[in-house]
Design a protein around this motif. Structure first.
Motif, short mmCIF file in Angstrom:
data_model
loop_
_atom_site.label_atom_id
_atom_site.label_comp_id
_atom_site.label_asym_id
_atom_site.label_seq_id
_atom_site.Cartn_x
_atom_site.Cartn_y
_atom_site.Cartn_z
N GLU A 1 0.82 -1.21 0.00
CA GLU A 1 0.00 0.00 0.00
C GLU A 1 0.85 1.26 0.00
OE1 GLU A 1 -3.19 0.12 2.85
OE2 GLU A 1 -3.45 -2.05 2.77
N THR A 2 2.04 1.20 0.58
CA THR A 2 2.91 2.37 0.65
C THR A 2 3.40 2.83 -0.72
OG1 THR A 2 4.79 0.89 1.07
CG2 THR A 2 3.70 1.88 2.99
N GLU A 3 3.31 1.96 -1.72
CA GLU A 3 3.77 2.32 -3.07
C GLU A 3 2.64 2.88 -3.94
OE1 GLU A 3 5.82 -0.83 -5.00
OE2 GLU A 3 7.13 -1.26 -3.30
N LEU A 4 1.42 2.90 -3.42
CA LEU A 4 0.27 3.30 -4.23
C LEU A 4 0.08 4.81 -4.21
CD1 LEU A 4 -2.32 0.61 -3.09
CD2 LEU A 4 -0.68 0.49 -4.98
N VAL A 5 -0.40 5.31 -5.35
CA VAL A 5 -0.77 6.71 -5.48
C VAL A 5 -2.25 6.78 -5.82
CG1 VAL A 5 -0.41 8.86 -6.75
CG2 VAL A 5 1.53 7.34 -6.26
N LEU A 6 -3.03 7.53 -5.02
CA LEU A 6 -4.45 7.72 -5.30
C LEU A 6 -4.60 9.00 -6.10
CD1 LEU A 6 -4.49 5.66 -2.97
CD2 LEU A 6 -6.56 6.78 -2.12
N ARG B 1 -7.97 11.12 -16.87
CA ARG B 1 -8.27 12.33 -17.62
C ARG B 1 -9.75 12.71 -17.57
NH1 ARG B 1 -5.52 10.85 -23.26
NH2 ARG B 1 -6.44 8.86 -22.65
N GLU B 2 -10.62 11.72 -17.34
CA GLU B 2 -12.05 12.00 -17.23
C GLU B 2 -12.48 12.32 -15.80
OE1 GLU B 2 -10.95 9.34 -19.16
OE2 GLU B 2 -11.23 10.63 -20.91
N GLY B 3 -11.52 12.36 -14.88
CA GLY B 3 -11.83 12.68 -13.50
C GLY B 3 -12.22 11.49 -12.65
N ARG B 4 -12.12 10.27 -13.20
CA ARG B 4 -12.46 9.07 -12.44
C ARG B 4 -11.30 8.68 -11.53
NH1 ARG B 4 -14.53 6.51 -17.99
NH2 ARG B 4 -12.33 6.88 -18.40
N PRO B 5 -11.58 8.24 -10.29
CA PRO B 5 -10.50 7.87 -9.38
C PRO B 5 -9.77 6.62 -9.84
CG PRO B 5 -12.63 7.30 -8.42
CD PRO B 5 -12.91 8.08 -9.67
N VAL B 6 -8.46 6.60 -9.64
CA VAL B 6 -7.63 5.44 -9.95
C VAL B 6 -6.58 5.28 -8.86
CG1 VAL B 6 -7.95 5.59 -12.46
CG2 VAL B 6 -6.02 6.76 -11.37
N VAL B 7 -6.11 4.04 -8.71
CA VAL B 7 -4.95 3.75 -7.87
C VAL B 7 -3.81 3.41 -8.81
CG1 VAL B 7 -4.00 2.25 -6.09
CG2 VAL B 7 -6.42 2.90 -6.01
N ARG B 8 -2.66 4.06 -8.61
CA ARG B 8 -1.57 3.93 -9.56
C ARG B 8 -0.28 3.51 -8.86
NH1 ARG B 8 -0.57 9.37 -11.54
NH2 ARG B 8 1.21 9.44 -10.13
N VAL B 9 0.51 2.73 -9.57
CA VAL B 9 1.88 2.41 -9.16
C VAL B 9 2.80 2.90 -10.26
CG1 VAL B 9 3.56 0.60 -8.70
CG2 VAL B 9 1.27 0.44 -7.72
N ASP B 10 3.77 3.73 -9.90
CA ASP B 10 4.73 4.26 -10.87
C ASP B 10 5.95 3.35 -10.91
OD1 ASP B 10 3.20 6.49 -11.60
OD2 ASP B 10 3.87 7.56 -9.80
N GLU B 11 6.30 2.88 -12.12
CA GLU B 11 7.45 2.01 -12.30
C GLU B 11 8.38 2.62 -13.34
OE1 GLU B 11 5.54 -1.60 -13.48
OE2 GLU B 11 5.18 -2.24 -11.41
N THR C 1 9.24 1.42 -16.12
CA THR C 1 8.70 1.21 -17.48
C THR C 1 7.38 1.93 -17.72
OG1 THR C 1 7.67 -0.84 -16.71
CG2 THR C 1 9.85 -1.01 -17.71
N GLY C 2 6.87 2.60 -16.70
CA GLY C 2 5.59 3.31 -16.84
C GLY C 2 4.69 3.07 -15.65
N SER C 3 3.49 3.59 -15.74
CA SER C 3 2.53 3.48 -14.64
C SER C 3 1.55 2.34 -14.89
CB SER C 3 1.75 4.79 -14.48
OG SER C 3 2.62 5.85 -14.15
N VAL C 4 1.12 1.71 -13.80
CA VAL C 4 0.08 0.69 -13.84
C VAL C 4 -1.06 1.18 -12.97
CG1 VAL C 4 -0.49 -1.72 -13.44
CG2 VAL C 4 1.83 -1.10 -14.12
N GLU C 5 -2.28 1.13 -13.51
CA GLU C 5 -3.42 1.70 -12.81
C GLU C 5 -4.53 0.68 -12.60
OE1 GLU C 5 -3.14 6.34 -14.33
OE2 GLU C 5 -4.75 5.05 -15.06
N VAL C 6 -5.31 0.92 -11.56
CA VAL C 6 -6.55 0.19 -11.29
C VAL C 6 -7.66 1.21 -11.15
CG1 VAL C 6 -7.82 -1.17 -9.57
CG2 VAL C 6 -5.50 -1.83 -10.21
N ALA C 7 -8.73 1.06 -11.91
CA ALA C 7 -9.87 1.94 -11.77
C ALA C 7 -10.65 1.60 -10.51
CB ALA C 7 -10.79 1.81 -12.99
N VAL C 8 -11.08 2.63 -9.77
CA VAL C 8 -11.85 2.41 -8.55
C VAL C 8 -13.07 3.33 -8.55
CG1 VAL C 8 -9.89 1.63 -7.16
CG2 VAL C 8 -10.44 4.06 -7.26
N SER C 9 -14.04 2.97 -7.73
CA SER C 9 -15.24 3.78 -7.56
C SER C 9 -15.73 3.61 -6.13
CB SER C 9 -16.33 3.36 -8.56
OG SER C 9 -17.49 4.15 -8.40
N VAL C 10 -16.30 4.67 -5.56
CA VAL C 10 -16.72 4.66 -4.17
C VAL C 10 -18.16 5.11 -4.05
CG1 VAL C 10 -16.32 5.64 -1.87
CG2 VAL C 10 -14.37 5.13 -3.36
#
Length: 228
Positions: free
Chosen positions: A43-48, A52-62, A64-73
Motif C-alpha cells: 500500500e505504501t507504493e500506491l498513489v491515489l 483524464r475523465e476525472g475518475r479515481p484510480v490507484v496507480r503504481v509508478d514504475e 517502465t511506466g505506470s500501472v493503474e486500477v480503476a476504482v469507484s466509491v
C-alpha cells in the motif's frame, strides 16, 4: 481483508464495509487495500489520483511506466462500497432499502418507459425496483466519469439483475446488481466490449472500522418530492 478469486477473466471486485465517519477514512482504507491486492504491491507504493475523465484510480509508478486500477466509491447510511477493476472503468452505487415514494420519484426523474415498467411491478417490491434503477444510473454515471450530469437520470437502464447487461443506446456500457442481502441494493457498471464478471469480495460488517462513531446518512436520492 478477504482475498480475491483470480479467474483470469475481466472482473470487477467489490468491497463493502462499515463507514463510521472516523479517521482514517474507511473508503480510503478500502481503496488502498483493493489497489494493493489487484496490483500486487504494498500500500505504501500506491498513489491515489484521477484519470483524464476525472475518475479515481490507484496507480503504481514504475521505471517502465505506470500501472493503474480503476476504482469507484459509494456511501450510504453507515456503509461504504468500493469497486475496483484492472481492465477499465468501473462504477458502483449502494443504497439502503427504506420507505420511498417510488412512483412519485420515478415520475419526476425517470423516462416514461421506466416509469411504466415500475408501475407494472408488484407494489410490495416497487421500492426495491426503484432503487435498482436509481443505483444503476448512479453506477453508470460514475463509470463514465460524469455522475448524473447531462441527463444521467433520464438515461434508460436495462432490466435489473445479473449478469451485467448492456445499457440501451451504448453497447460499451454494462450494468447489473450483485446480491448483498439484507436491506441493501448494490449496482456495478463497467465500460467494456465483452461480458465482465463481478465478485463481492467483502460484505458489510467485515474488516472496516474507524476510530470514532459519527454515522451520517449519505445518499444521492431526492427523498422529498414537491408537485409533479
Amino acid at each position: 481483508m478477504a482475498q480475491l478469486t483470480v479467474s483470469g477473466r475481466d472482473t470487477a471486485y467489490v468491497w463493502v464495509g462499515r463507514d463510521t465517519g472516523g479517521q482514517p477514512d474507511p473508503a480510503a482504507v478500502l481503496v488502498r487495500r483493493a489497489g494493493a491486492l489487484l496490483l500486487g504491491r504494498p500500500e505504501t507504493e500506491l498513489v491515489l489520483t484521477h484519470d483524464r475523465e476525472g475518475r479515481p484510480v490507484v496507480r503504481v509508478d514504475e521505471v517502465t511506466g505506470s500501472v493503474e486500477v480503476a476504482v469507484s466509491v459509494s456511501r450510504t447510511a453507515g456503509l461504504v462500497a468500493v469497486a475496483a477493476r484492472r481492465a477499465g472503468a468501473v462504477g458502483v452505487d449502494v443504497e439502503r432499502i427504506r420507505p420511498l415514494p417510488a412512483l412519485a420519484l420515478a415520475h419526476r426523474w425517470f423516462p416514461p418507459a421506466e416509469l411504466a415498467w415500475l408501475g407494472d411491478r408488484p407494489e410490495a417490491g416497487r421500492t426495491v425496483d426503484f432503487l435498482r434503477l436509481w443505483t444503476a444510473k448512479e453506477a453508470v454515471g460514475k463509470a463514465l466519469g460524469r455522475g448524473l450530469r447531462d441527463g444521467g437520470l433520464h438515461r434508460l437502464m436495462p432490466p435489473p439483475g445479473l449478469p451485467l447487461r448492456p445499457v440501451p443506446g451504448d453497447e460499451l456500457l454494462r450494468v447489473g446488481h450483485p446480491r448483498l442481502g439484507g436491506d441493501l441494493v448494490l449496482a456495478v457498471a463497467v465500460r467494456a466490449s465483452a461480458q465482465v464478471d463481478v465478485e463481492v469480495v467483502q460484505r458489510p460488517g467485515h474488516g472496516v472500522t474507524a476510530e470514532r462513531s459519527a454515522s451520517v446518512e449519505r445518499t444521492s436520492l431526492p427523498v422529498v418530492v414537491r408537485g409533479n
